[in-house]
Design a protein around this motif. Structure first.
Motif, PDB file in Angstrom:
ATOM      1  N   ALA A 106      71.455  76.508  45.656  1.00  0.00           N
ATOM      2  CA  ALA A 106      70.673  75.568  45.115  1.00  0.00           C
ATOM      3  C   ALA A 106      71.528  73.999  45.334  1.00  0.00           C
ATOM      4  O   ALA A 106      70.476  72.994  45.607  1.00  0.00           O
ATOM      5  N   ARG A 107      72.816  74.292  45.389  1.00  0.00           N
ATOM      6  CA  ARG A 107      73.371  72.846  45.986  1.00  0.00           C
ATOM      7  C   ARG A 107      72.847  72.263  47.369  1.00  0.00           C
ATOM      8  O   ARG A 107      72.976  71.127  47.512  1.00  0.00           O
ATOM      9  N   ARG A 108      72.982  73.318  48.002  1.00  0.00           N
ATOM     10  CA  ARG A 108      72.353  73.171  49.462  1.00  0.00           C
ATOM     11  C   ARG A 108      71.110  72.547  49.582  1.00  0.00           C
ATOM     12  O   ARG A 108      70.634  71.641  50.234  1.00  0.00           O
ATOM     13  N   LEU A 109      70.133  73.195  48.631  1.00  0.00           N
ATOM     14  CA  LEU A 109      68.867  72.689  48.603  1.00  0.00           C
ATOM     15  C   LEU A 109      68.740  71.527  48.141  1.00  0.00           C
ATOM     16  O   LEU A 109      68.114  70.341  48.600  1.00  0.00           O
ATOM     17  N   ALA A 110      69.388  71.135  46.943  1.00  0.00           N
ATOM     18  CA  ALA A 110      69.365  69.913  46.210  1.00  0.00           C
ATOM     19  C   ALA A 110      69.837  68.713  47.107  1.00  0.00           C
ATOM     20  O   ALA A 110      69.411  67.535  47.274  1.00  0.00           O
ATOM     21  N   ASP A 111      71.039  68.850  47.835  1.00  0.00           N
ATOM     22  CA  ASP A 111      71.407  67.949  48.898  1.00  0.00           C
ATOM     23  C   ASP A 111      70.271  67.455  49.757  1.00  0.00           C
ATOM     24  O   ASP A 111      70.250  66.204  50.242  1.00  0.00           O
ATOM     25  N   LEU A 112      69.542  68.546  50.426  1.00  0.00           N
ATOM     26  CA  LEU A 112      68.562  68.418  51.170  1.00  0.00           C
ATOM     27  C   LEU A 112      67.486  67.452  50.644  1.00  0.00           C
ATOM     28  O   LEU A 112      66.776  66.392  51.200  1.00  0.00           O
ATOM     29  N   PHE A 113      67.090  67.906  49.508  1.00  0.00           N
ATOM     30  CA  PHE A 113      65.994  67.104  48.554  1.00  0.00           C
ATOM     31  C   PHE A 113      66.423  65.748  48.571  1.00  0.00           C
ATOM     32  O   PHE A 113      65.604  64.796  48.788  1.00  0.00           O
ATOM     33  N   GLU A 115      68.816  63.878  50.460  1.00  0.00           N
ATOM     34  CA  GLU A 115      68.667  63.375  51.530  1.00  0.00           C
ATOM     35  C   GLU A 115      67.289  62.838  52.070  1.00  0.00           C
ATOM     36  O   GLU A 115      67.051  61.697  52.522  1.00  0.00           O
ATOM     37  N   GLU A 116      66.099  63.881  51.455  1.00  0.00           N
ATOM     38  CA  GLU A 116      64.798  63.273  52.119  1.00  0.00           C
ATOM     39  C   GLU A 116      64.066  62.448  50.948  1.00  0.00           C
ATOM     40  O   GLU A 116      63.110  62.034  51.108  1.00  0.00           O
ATOM     41  N   ARG A 117      64.792  62.333  49.748  1.00  0.00           N
ATOM     42  CA  ARG A 117      64.143  61.452  48.708  1.00  0.00           C
ATOM     43  C   ARG A 117      63.048  62.073  48.265  1.00  0.00           C
ATOM     44  O   ARG A 117      61.876  61.683  48.184  1.00  0.00           O
ATOM     45  N   ALA A 118      62.883  63.594  48.217  1.00  0.00           N
ATOM     46  CA  ALA A 118      61.695  64.334  48.035  1.00  0.00           C
ATOM     47  C   ALA A 118      61.024  63.922  46.730  1.00  0.00           C
ATOM     48  O   ALA A 118      61.487  63.762  45.671  1.00  0.00           O
ATOM     49  N   ASP A 119      59.808  63.491  46.774  1.00  0.00           N
ATOM     50  CA  ASP A 119      58.878  63.239  45.790  1.00  0.00           C
ATOM     51  C   ASP A 119      58.311  64.531  45.219  1.00  0.00           C
ATOM     52  O   ASP A 119      57.912  64.779  43.917  1.00  0.00           O
ATOM     53  N   VAL A 120      58.030  65.619  46.068  1.00  0.00           N
ATOM     54  CA  VAL A 120      57.489  66.912  45.661  1.00  0.00           C
ATOM     55  C   VAL A 120      58.251  68.110  46.439  1.00  0.00           C
ATOM     56  O   VAL A 120      58.508  67.850  47.548  1.00  0.00           O
ATOM     57  N   VAL A 121      58.634  69.095  45.714  1.00  0.00           N
ATOM     58  CA  VAL A 121      59.015  70.441  46.144  1.00  0.00           C
ATOM     59  C   VAL A 121      58.268  71.633  45.927  1.00  0.00           C
ATOM     60  O   VAL A 121      57.898  71.522  44.836  1.00  0.00           O
ATOM     61  N   VAL A 122      57.797  72.235  46.906  1.00  0.00           N
ATOM     62  CA  VAL A 122      57.182  73.697  46.638  1.00  0.00           C
ATOM     63  C   VAL A 122      58.117  74.684  46.996  1.00  0.00           C
ATOM     64  O   VAL A 122      58.403  75.043  48.040  1.00  0.00           O
ATOM     65  N   GLY A 123      58.004  75.425  45.787  1.00  0.00           N
ATOM     66  CA  GLY A 123      58.921  76.719  46.250  1.00  0.00           C
ATOM     67  C   GLY A 123      57.864  77.884  45.815  1.00  0.00           C
ATOM     68  O   GLY A 123      56.831  77.889  46.249  1.00  0.00           O
ATOM     69  N   TYR A 124      58.541  79.177  45.362  1.00  0.00           N
ATOM     70  CA  TYR A 124      57.747  80.355  45.166  1.00  0.00           C
ATOM     71  C   TYR A 124      57.558  80.806  43.625  1.00  0.00           C
ATOM     72  O   TYR A 124      58.494  80.342  42.874  1.00  0.00           O
ATOM     73  N   ASP A 125      56.579  81.617  43.429  1.00  0.00           N
ATOM     74  CA  ASP A 125      56.513  82.163  42.059  1.00  0.00           C
ATOM     75  C   ASP A 125      57.768  83.273  41.732  1.00  0.00           C
ATOM     76  O   ASP A 125      58.497  83.286  42.598  1.00  0.00           O
ATOM     77  N   ASP A 147      66.471  70.946  39.454  1.00  0.00           N
ATOM     78  CA  ASP A 147      67.085  70.463  38.302  1.00  0.00           C
ATOM     79  C   ASP A 147      68.424  69.727  38.762  1.00  0.00           C
ATOM     80  O   ASP A 147      68.805  68.696  38.140  1.00  0.00           O
ATOM     81  N   LEU A 148      68.873  70.295  39.861  1.00  0.00           N
ATOM     82  CA  LEU A 148      70.121  69.261  40.235  1.00  0.00           C
ATOM     83  C   LEU A 148      70.035  68.046  41.068  1.00  0.00           C
ATOM     84  O   LEU A 148      70.697  67.080  41.003  1.00  0.00           O
ATOM     85  N   ALA A 149      68.643  68.085  41.667  1.00  0.00           N
ATOM     86  CA  ALA A 149      68.410  66.915  42.446  1.00  0.00           C
ATOM     87  C   ALA A 149      68.291  65.750  41.625  1.00  0.00           C
ATOM     88  O   ALA A 149      67.767  65.486  40.804  1.00  0.00           O
ATOM     89  N   ALA A 150      68.868  64.562  42.483  1.00  0.00           N
ATOM     90  CA  ALA A 150      68.964  63.166  41.736  1.00  0.00           C
ATOM     91  C   ALA A 150      67.606  62.471  41.941  1.00  0.00           C
ATOM     92  O   ALA A 150      67.437  61.798  40.893  1.00  0.00           O
ATOM     93  N   THR A 151      66.846  62.954  42.734  1.00  0.00           N
ATOM     94  CA  THR A 151      65.451  62.358  42.643  1.00  0.00           C
ATOM     95  C   THR A 151      64.369  63.068  41.923  1.00  0.00           C
ATOM     96  O   THR A 151      63.559  62.363  41.602  1.00  0.00           O
TER      97      THR A 151
END
Length: 268
Positions: A106-113, A115-125, A147-151
């Motif tokens: 989750a931390r790896r993903l959140a750092d990427l979110f 970095e990209e200043r993600a507005d939307v994230v799409v995961g799986y059910d 939940d971890l992402a600052a954005t």
């Protein structure tokens, strides 16, 4: 314009799941990013591997080719190994995604979110469509990462419409064709996809469905992809022409529409 990060477990998962949405979003000027959590190394070994080429490197190249069709601006790799299907020897190997510590992934993903200043994230059910160990882990890690992402990005989950799949299976059977029964139990013991009553968005792809097929065809080293591409071209839109999403927190009811035109909780 928005930045949308699509998180997928393996190269080729975008081809069946979200490629049509990615194509439309990119065409409208949004920044599309795809993250692959694994390299797909246990996949089928192509007959034409060049000297020194590996399954993982071939699949990375296929992912880049798919990105060129979908208009994806960045292809990122989370760095885990593919866990394989339930019961495979890889399930217990070191470094596989399904055995990752959820907080670390989750931390790896959140750092990427961030970095990209993600507005939307799409995961799986919650069961990754059909219970694949990597898909289930992706759901858990992506949900925690949001939940971890600052954005604090908007969050959706791609899934399959179980009721529609059942209708298509019945129709195919009545026509003497082979179909896929969604009520067969997946890796986690549950049927495929999600009941329509629990869905929030149905994105009709229109003409983009054939570009989606081209993106899927980039992954032709894999036997399951070859099988999907073997269906008559005129049938492909019936099976893959609508992409379905859950949006946690949104009022009940499936809306046929473009979710980027509507914020959380807004009606269509």
């Amino acid at each position: 314009m928005s930045t949308i990060v699509f998180v997928h477990a393996h190269p080729d998962d975008e081809g069946t799941g979200t490629a049509g949405t990615m194509i439309r979003a990119a065409r409208e000027g949004h920044r599309v990013v795809v993250v692959y959590c694994t390299d797909g190394d246990p996949g089928d070994v192509p007959d034409d591997l060049a000297p020194g080429e590996t399954v993982a490197s071939r699949r990375r190249g296929e992912a880049e080719a798919s990105a060129a069709i979908t208009g994806t601006a960045r292809v990122a790799w989370l760095g885990y190994a593919d866990s394989g299907m339930t019961g495979w020897a890889q399930n217990h190997a070191d470094g596989v995604f399904a055995r990752a510590e959820v907080g670390e992934a989750a931390r790896r993903l959140a750092d990427l979110f961030d970095e990209e200043r993600a507005d939307v994230v799409v995961g799986y059910d919650s069961h990754g469509g059909y219970g694949h160990p990597d898909h289930v882990m992706l759901h858990r890690a992506t949900l925690a990462a949001v939940d971890l992402a600052a954005t604090r990005p908007r969050y959706l989950e791609v899934t399959m419409n179980r009721d529609l799949m059942r209708q298509l299976f019945i129709a195919a059977t009545e026509m003497g064709m082979e179909g896929f029964d969604p009520d067969l139990r997946g890796d986690d013991g549950t049927p495929m996809g999600t009941p329509e009553a629990e869905l929030h968005w149905a994105v009709d792809l229109g003409d983009d469905v054939m570009a989606k097929r081209e993106a899927l065809a980039c992954h032709a080293s894999q036997s399951d992809v070859k099988e999907m591409l073997s269906m008559p071209v005129e049938i492909f839109p019936l099976a893959f022409g609508t992409e379905h999403y859950i949006e946690p927190g949104r009022p009940a009811g499936m809306v046929r529409g473009w979710w980027l035109d509507h914020g959380v909780g807004q009606s269509a």
